[in-house]
Motif scaffolding. Structure first.
Motif, PDB file in Angstrom:
ATOM      1  N   PHE A   1       0.884  -1.171   0.000  1.00  0.00           N
ATOM      2  CA  PHE A   1       0.000   0.000   0.000  1.00  0.00           C
ATOM      3  C   PHE A   1       0.921   1.219   0.000  1.00  0.00           C
ATOM      4  N   PRO A   2       0.935   2.017  -1.073  1.00  0.00           N
ATOM      5  CA  PRO A   2       1.934   3.081  -1.209  1.00  0.00           C
ATOM      6  C   PRO A   2       1.601   4.341  -0.410  1.00  0.00           C
ATOM      7  N   ASP A   3       1.460   4.156   0.874  1.00  0.00           N
ATOM      8  CA  ASP A   3       1.246   5.257   1.803  1.00  0.00           C
ATOM      9  C   ASP A   3       1.772   4.795   3.151  1.00  0.00           C
ATOM     10  N   VAL A   4       1.700   5.662   4.135  1.00  0.00           N
ATOM     11  CA  VAL A   4       2.248   5.330   5.440  1.00  0.00           C
ATOM     12  C   VAL A   4       1.490   4.144   6.062  1.00  0.00           C
ATOM     13  N   TYR A   5       2.150   3.427   6.940  1.00  0.00           N
ATOM     14  CA  TYR A   5       1.637   2.208   7.577  1.00  0.00           C
ATOM     15  C   TYR A   5       0.226   2.393   8.146  1.00  0.00           C
ATOM     16  N   GLU A   6      -0.008   3.500   8.854  1.00  0.00           N
ATOM     17  CA  GLU A   6      -1.305   3.691   9.514  1.00  0.00           C
ATOM     18  C   GLU A   6      -2.456   3.754   8.526  1.00  0.00           C
ATOM     19  N   ILE A   7      -2.190   4.250   7.332  1.00  0.00           N
ATOM     20  CA  ILE A   7      -3.227   4.290   6.287  1.00  0.00           C
ATOM     21  C   ILE A   7      -3.373   2.900   5.655  1.00  0.00           C
TER      22      ILE A   7
ATOM     23  N   THR B   1      -1.427  -1.661  -4.578  1.00  0.00           N
ATOM     24  CA  THR B   1      -2.819  -1.240  -4.699  1.00  0.00           C
ATOM     25  C   THR B   1      -2.880   0.261  -4.945  1.00  0.00           C
ATOM     26  N   LEU B   2      -3.720   0.665  -5.878  1.00  0.00           N
ATOM     27  CA  LEU B   2      -3.841   2.064  -6.300  1.00  0.00           C
ATOM     28  C   LEU B   2      -5.214   2.572  -5.894  1.00  0.00           C
ATOM     29  N   GLN B   3      -5.303   3.107  -4.687  1.00  0.00           N
ATOM     30  CA  GLN B   3      -6.587   3.512  -4.128  1.00  0.00           C
ATOM     31  C   GLN B   3      -6.956   4.953  -4.450  1.00  0.00           C
ATOM     32  N   TYR B   4      -5.955   5.802  -4.678  1.00  0.00           N
ATOM     33  CA  TYR B   4      -6.230   7.199  -5.004  1.00  0.00           C
ATOM     34  C   TYR B   4      -5.052   7.746  -5.811  1.00  0.00           C
TER      35      TYR B   4
ATOM     36  N   GLY C   1      -6.700  -2.191  -7.938  1.00  0.00           N
ATOM     37  CA  GLY C   1      -7.468  -1.204  -7.183  1.00  0.00           C
ATOM     38  C   GLY C   1      -8.249  -0.280  -8.096  1.00  0.00           C
ATOM     39  N   PRO C   2      -9.027   0.638  -7.517  1.00  0.00           N
ATOM     40  CA  PRO C   2      -9.915   1.490  -8.331  1.00  0.00           C
ATOM     41  C   PRO C   2      -9.204   2.351  -9.350  1.00  0.00           C
TER      42      PRO C   2
ATOM     43  N   PRO D   1      -5.330   2.863 -16.020  1.00  0.00           N
ATOM     44  CA  PRO D   1      -3.938   2.592 -15.668  1.00  0.00           C
ATOM     45  C   PRO D   1      -2.921   3.379 -16.480  1.00  0.00           C
ATOM     46  N   GLU D   2      -3.369   4.101 -17.495  1.00  0.00           N
ATOM     47  CA  GLU D   2      -2.441   4.664 -18.484  1.00  0.00           C
ATOM     48  C   GLU D   2      -1.400   5.636 -17.929  1.00  0.00           C
TER      49      GLU D   2
END
Length: 628
Positions: free
Chosen positions: A43-49, A110-113, A147-148, A153-154
């Motif tokens: 998950f490409p954000d900090v652990y807590e997220i 995962t690409l959530q945002y 992910g969403p 994906p481009e």
């Protein structure tokens, strides 16, 4: 005993060392030498997220249920550890075994945002994996995106070997099996990608070529490899009870964003809001059975020790067995201090009754999402809420004891006028007035109405994918109009108004509807220092603006430009269920402010039922196998 990748000196010098050491309760431990495939889930954000994300927990459990796969986790290092890893040449590692990600077979991101895209490059670079897929060798992991945000994906096409389009429980195991078979046969990276491209829902960007017209729009998008299909069809779970859920969720040692058990009760949505991407790409609505949910609710609470359970879906009020599920949880955990969280409820008499059973009214606030300040604009976006419904809901809530209300709106929606903007303040005022209309003895202190405006971003696979987007200046001008109107309200002291960051919204809009040319901008922005863009304290708009200028990519091409109905979009090669013809119809109905009934009112022939497993609410019969 695992040897930590970071020494004591480093751990003592950074915030929250627990982000990196693993060992959490319910963490899966396997012998890496006794598995066939090692999968690093990122998950490409900090652990807590990242630890609060349900999808990661589902896939982590699903992969590790197979004896031949060891799925481990990795998150973006925070800003204090990032420079240390670079200076000391410490490769990014997983939490479970503390081994470098570069040694794994797969790196799944995962690409959530959209605002996590520079963090994707951070993860790759710190892992010592080449940023560009075309530069990776046989010993590098296969990098998968899902992910969403993978529904377009481009903008990230250059950085991923493949994308998984759809829900993770469907074809992932087939992908893993082909990987094992290819390796056993002595096949290399290219051969595996060709085998992967044959699997429904798998998109290999390198196997497609894009050409452009002189005006910058897409001319053609065609496969250049015989193993690649012209269309990538999303994969989804037809029978929700046919797939497993999470028996033993991971329990972190530190407080994370969602420190509770999350129980997914259904997927999809019947409402048809025209701005909502999730409501379109997760169609059709599919429910878990009551017995399924009872089983997993009990097991997850028992295996974690959590004292709160959240019932997750896009619109919880629309779950047909909600009352039975809530009553079960109340009875089963009576006296055990377990709280029940109900996000995404519509505010009506039934929902308020349910919430009054499970919430401490004195401590909680209610959330309404009118989205627009006028009825005309709510009809444009197909919100399906009238002012009467909103005010009746507020009145019932106040009579039940609530005195704090949050209202969510959007600014910059198609066809928006000054009257629509000012309507945000007027509606907020009417909600506050409703409080003072109830008898004094029923009130609980002063009323507080907090209105928040996000700025509208047109998203792929929505009827508004053709919409023009506002500039930063236009967004701020609209927010100031609303703020000015709030100051004129009689109940001004009971009202509070805030809004989102305009610069961030513009960038999100570019990344949401971008094509492959935007990839160079993402990379340039990252090299300019952009990272953790979703965190306001780290968002560096100057780094992005310089990247657009240096790459010669015009911002207004992706934001304010008018789009014709016959334009080829970067994501048109994906079949997400809803047809483009349906989206065009909805776009035209929006321009006429015509409401489309929700799926329980009348089928609007969006196309999603062709996947099977959905329910036609006119007949209550499943459509599996009908070809609808």
């Amino acid at each position: 005993m695992r040897k930590l990748a970071l020494n004591d000196e480093i751990l003592l010098s950074i915030q929250q060392p627990a982000r990196y050491i693993g060992g959490e309760f319910n963490m899966v431990q396997k012998d890496p030498d006794k598995v066939d495939i090692r999968f690093a889930m990122c998950f490409p954000d900090v652990y807590e997220i990242g630890m609060s994300h349900l999808g990661i927990q589902i896939l982590y459990s699903m992969f590790n249920d197979r004896e031949d796969i060891y799925c481990e986790r990795v998150y973006s290092p925070w800003m204090d550890l990032d420079p240390i890893m670079r200076e000391q040449n410490i490769p990014l590692f997983t939490l479970e075994t503390q081994e470098p990600v570069k040694n794994f077979d797969f790196l799944g991101i995962t690409l959530q945002y959209e605002m996590c895209y520079t963090n994707v490059l951070q993860v790759l670079e710190l892992s010592q994996i080449p940023l560009h897929a075309c530069e990776r060798g046989e010993n590098d992991p296969i990098v998968i995106g899902g992910g969403p945000c993978a529904y377009n994906p481009e903008p990230l096409a250059d950085f991923f070997d493949l994308f998984y389009i759809g829900e993770g429980e469907t074809v992932y195991f087939e992908l893993m099996d082909r990987y094992k078979e290819n390796r056993a046969a002595g096949g290399g990276r290219q051969r595996f990608l060709e085998l992967a491209a044959e699997i429904p829902g798998i998109y290999v960007p390198a196997f497609y070529d894009v050409t452009y017209h002189e005006d910058g729009t897409i001319c053609s998008f065609t496969p250049n490899n015989p193993h690649a299909g012209e269309t990538i069809t999303k994969q989804l779970v037809v029978d929700m009870d046919s797939v497993g859920y999470i028996e033993k969720p991971l329990v972190p040692y530190i407080k994370v964003t969602q420190d509770r058990v999350v129980l997914e009760i259904q997927r999809g949505c019947i409402r048809g809001c025209r701005f909502c991407q999730a409501g379109d790409v997760y169609r059709p609505l599919r429910e878990h059975s009551l017995e399924y949910l009872k089983h997993y609710a009990y097991d997850m609470l028992k295996s974690t020790g959590h004292d709160e359970i959240s019932l997750s879906s896009l619109s919880s009020s629309d779950y047909s067995q909600l009352e039975g599920l809530v009553n079960f949880l109340i009875e089963e955990f009576k006296g055990k201090g377990v709280n029940i969280s109900l996000p995404s409820l519509r505010i009506d008499a039934f929902s308020l009754d349910v919430m009054s059973k499970v919430q401490d009214i004195k401590k909680s606030s209610l959330t309404f999402a009118p989205e627009a300040g006028s009825q005309r604009l709510r009809d444009v976006i197909n919100k399906g809420l009238t002012e009467e419904v909103i005010l009746n809901g507020a009145r019932q809530a106040f009579e039940a004891g609530w005195n704090r209300v949050k209202l969510y709106f959007m600014l910059g929606l198609p066809t928006e006028t000054v009257e629509d903007m000012e309507g945000i303040a007027l509606l907020s005022e009417k909600v506050a007035e409703t409080y003072y209309e109830i008898p004094k003895e029923q009130r609980h202190g002063k009323v507080q109405v907090t209105a928040s405006s996000s700025f509208f971003v047109p998203k792929p696979f929505t009827p508004f994918q053709w919409a023009r987007m506002c500039t930063k200046e236009e967004f701020l001008e609209r927010a100031n109009i609303v703020r000015g109107k709030f100051r004129q309200m009689l109940n001004f002291k009971s009202l509070k108004y805030n809004w989102h960051e305009a610069e961030l919204t513009v960038l999100e809009g570019i990344l949401a509807r971008g094509d492959r040319r935007v990839g160079a901008v993402i990379e340039a922005a990252y090299k300019n220092g952009a990272i953790y863009d979703s965190w306001s304290e780290y968002f560096n708009n100057d780094a992005w603006m310089k990247a657009f200028e240096d790459c010669g990519v015009p911002i207004d091409f992706y934001t304010t430009r008018e789009r014709s109905l016959d334009e080829v979009f970067p994501w048109d090669f994906i079949d997400a269920g809803v047809s483009k013809e349906f989206l065009k119809r909805e776009w035209k109905r929006a321009m006429e402010a015509v409401v489309t009934p929700n799926c329980r009112g009348k089928c609007s022939a969006c196309g999603a039922l062709k996947f099977g497993g959905g329910v036609c609410f006119e007949t209550r019969e499943t459509t599996e196998g009908t070809g609808l």
